[in-house]
Write a protein that holds these residues in place. Structure first.
Motif, PDB file in Angstrom:
ATOM      1  N   ASN A   1      -7.463  -6.375   0.505  1.00 39.71           N
ATOM      2  CA  ASN A   1      -7.442  -5.129   0.830  1.00 39.71           C
ATOM      3  C   ASN A   1      -6.293  -4.635   1.012  1.00 39.71           C
ATOM      4  O   ASN A   1      -5.078  -5.021   1.230  1.00 39.71           O
TER       5      ASN A   1
ATOM      6  N   ALA B   1      -6.472   4.044  -0.173  1.00 35.73           N
ATOM      7  CA  ALA B   1      -6.981   3.313  -1.367  1.00 35.73           C
ATOM      8  C   ALA B   1      -8.153   4.031  -1.805  1.00 35.73           C
ATOM      9  O   ALA B   1      -8.323   4.194  -3.295  1.00 35.73           O
TER      10      ALA B   1
ATOM     11  N   THR C   1       0.597  -1.130  -0.025  1.00 34.12           N
ATOM     12  CA  THR C   1       0.021  -0.051  -0.027  1.00 34.12           C
ATOM     13  C   THR C   1       0.783   1.227  -0.090  1.00 34.12           C
ATOM     14  O   THR C   1       0.577   2.353  -0.621  1.00 34.12           O
TER      15      THR C   1
ATOM     16  N   VAL D   1     -11.717   0.378  -2.159  1.00 39.11           N
ATOM     17  CA  VAL D   1     -10.761  -0.735  -1.664  1.00 39.11           C
ATOM     18  C   VAL D   1     -10.701  -1.720  -2.866  1.00 39.11           C
ATOM     19  O   VAL D   1      -9.608  -2.234  -3.204  1.00 39.11           O
TER      20      VAL D   1
ATOM     21  N   LYS E   1      -7.048   2.505   4.421  1.00 41.83           N
ATOM     22  CA  LYS E   1      -8.427   2.689   3.529  1.00 41.83           C
ATOM     23  C   LYS E   1      -8.671   4.142   2.815  1.00 41.83           C
ATOM     24  O   LYS E   1      -9.276   4.139   1.918  1.00 41.83           O
TER      25      LYS E   1
END
Length: 433
Positions: free
Chosen positions: A152, A122, A63, A129, A119
């Motif tokens: 996720n 994203a 991420t 997500v 989150k």
């Protein structure tokens, strides 16, 4: 008597000569583990490295990579209503309508391991997500993480969300090449200033105790602090399914290692295994620069060039990780032609050089042309100074013979034209008479 003395001397030298023996492997209690050289990716130790396991918050390494590569760190982000919903575990209590910089969200992701920040990143980059997970999986495949699938951006337990020790190691290796990522994970504290929704600053602290903790663990029968000399990252993780996970990095001198421990039974086992992995790498291997950029290799002959040869050099610095105590010398295998044809541009790849030890490849570097060699122009047949024919080369004769032949034909044609003119003149004069 002399033979006896010689025999005893040889025996003494034999018994006292250093003999290389393979290092003892570290004792690892966790489900899966690996330690690699951060520069070359060479695996130094492995245990169940391709076993698919829940990665927990080590997911946030991926991420973070995408956030840095796709996002604008100075941009203000408005937290939407969906982001705080359903968030459990570590978070920074984001609120709908709150405004933070993208950089603050990134630090919260990698230091505090904030699931709500993951989150928010994203959704900000991909709209959802689900769409962001597609980008994560695409990037994983590009990096060679073939046994990884993300659902996720935070790593909370979900079906079909998994990775491996090997895949996380190569993802971390890629991430640590990024200066922004590297600088963030090298910190274990960060402060987010007051926002439009928070009246006090947020003080973040990493759970990566390799960076700071004096809490003691038992390593090889000795109680030592968890803090590890040279530690400079990267990311912890924990869920009920994944148990204790850690992707770590440490650097000492020119040598840098990346270690991954997955599914440790408890916190102390996690750090004991990590110490054992890193110690194994630093104690038994060293980084050696085996080639240098612009290092001269040899001069290669050039046909039909304005220079008789082209100088060849290595195109880059090349380091390798080598077992300590090996008596073998590094060998080289040169793949280079005996001669070349012009033209040859500067920087053109001419061949390569392979470095080996005990028959195993340490690394390979390209060999390039250090200079430009142009095609040789057609040589002059006549010396402009002396006006004499230069007939030193065999190919000069056909040129000379061709010129002689053309001259002969021209002379014959001229004589014929002149003869026809005389005949015509005689005919006209006779007719008038």
């Amino acid at each position: 008597m002399k033979k006896y003395v010689v025999f005893m001397l040889l025996l003494f030298l034999l018994l006292n000569s250093p003999v290389y023996s393979a290092p003892s492997t570290p004792n690892i209690s966790s489900e899966a583990a690996i330690v690699i050289d951060a520069n070359t990716g060479k695996i130094l130790f492995e245990k169940n490295i391709n076993k698919k396991l829940a990665p927990a918050s080590t997911t946030k390494i991926m991420t973070g990579i995408l956030a840095i590569e796709m996002g604008d760190l100075s941009k203000n982000v408005i937290i939407d209503k969906e982001t705080p919903l359903g968030i459990i575990g570590s978070h920074i209590a984001l609120e709908p309508g709150e405004i933070l910089t993208f950089e603050d969200l990134l630090y919260a992701l990698l230091i505090q391991s904030a699931n709500d920040s993951a989150k928010a990143i994203a959704i900000n980059l991909s709209g959802s997500v689900e769409e962001f997970a597609k980008l994560m999986n695409k990037k994983a495949k590009e990096l060679g993480a073939k046994n990884t699938h993300f659902v996720n951006p935070h790593g909370l337990d979900e079906e079909n969300h998994f990775s491996t020790a090997y895949d996380l190691a190569i993802i971390a290796k890629y991430a640590m090449k990024n200066d922004t990522f590297r600088n963030i994970v090298n910190n274990y504290k960060y402060k987010i200033e007051k926002t439009n929704k928070k009246d006090v600053p947020r003080y973040l602290k990493s759970q990566n105790k390799l960076m700071y903790s004096n809490e003691e663990i038992n390593v090889d029968g000795n109680y030592i602090p968890i803090k590890y000399s040279g530690a400079n990252g990267i990311k912890t993780g924990f869920t009920d399914n994944a148990r204790y996970c850690l992707v770590s990095s440490a650097k000492r001198g020119e040598q840098e290692l990346i270690a991954v421990v997955l599914k440790a039974s408890n916190m102390k086992a996690l750090y004991t295994d990590t110490h054992n992995l890193l110690n194994f790498g630093f104690d038994n291997f060293y980084t050696n620069k085996i080639a240098y950029e612009r290092q001269f290799i040899k001069n290669v002959k050039v046909e039909n060039g304005d220079k008789a040869f082209v100088t060849t050099v290595i195109d880059k610095n090349l380091s390798a990780i080598i077992p300590k105590g090996t008596n073998s010398n590094i060998e080289t295998k040169l793949n280079l032609p005996d001669k070349l044809k012009a033209p040859i541009p500067k920087g053109r790849v001419i061949g390569n050089i392979e470095y080996l030890i005990d028959g195993k490849t340490l690394g390979t570097a390209n060999i390039i042309a250090a200079i430009e060699v142009n095609q040789k122009p057609l040589p002059a047949v006549i010396d402009s100074k002396s006006n004499n024919f230069i007939l030193k080369k065999w190919w000069s004769w056909p040129i000379v013979l061709f010129l002689i032949w053309r001259s002969y034909i021209s002379v014959r044609r001229y004589k014929k034209r002149k003869k026809r003119k005389r005949r015509k003149a005689t005919f006209v004069y006779s007719k008038k008479i």
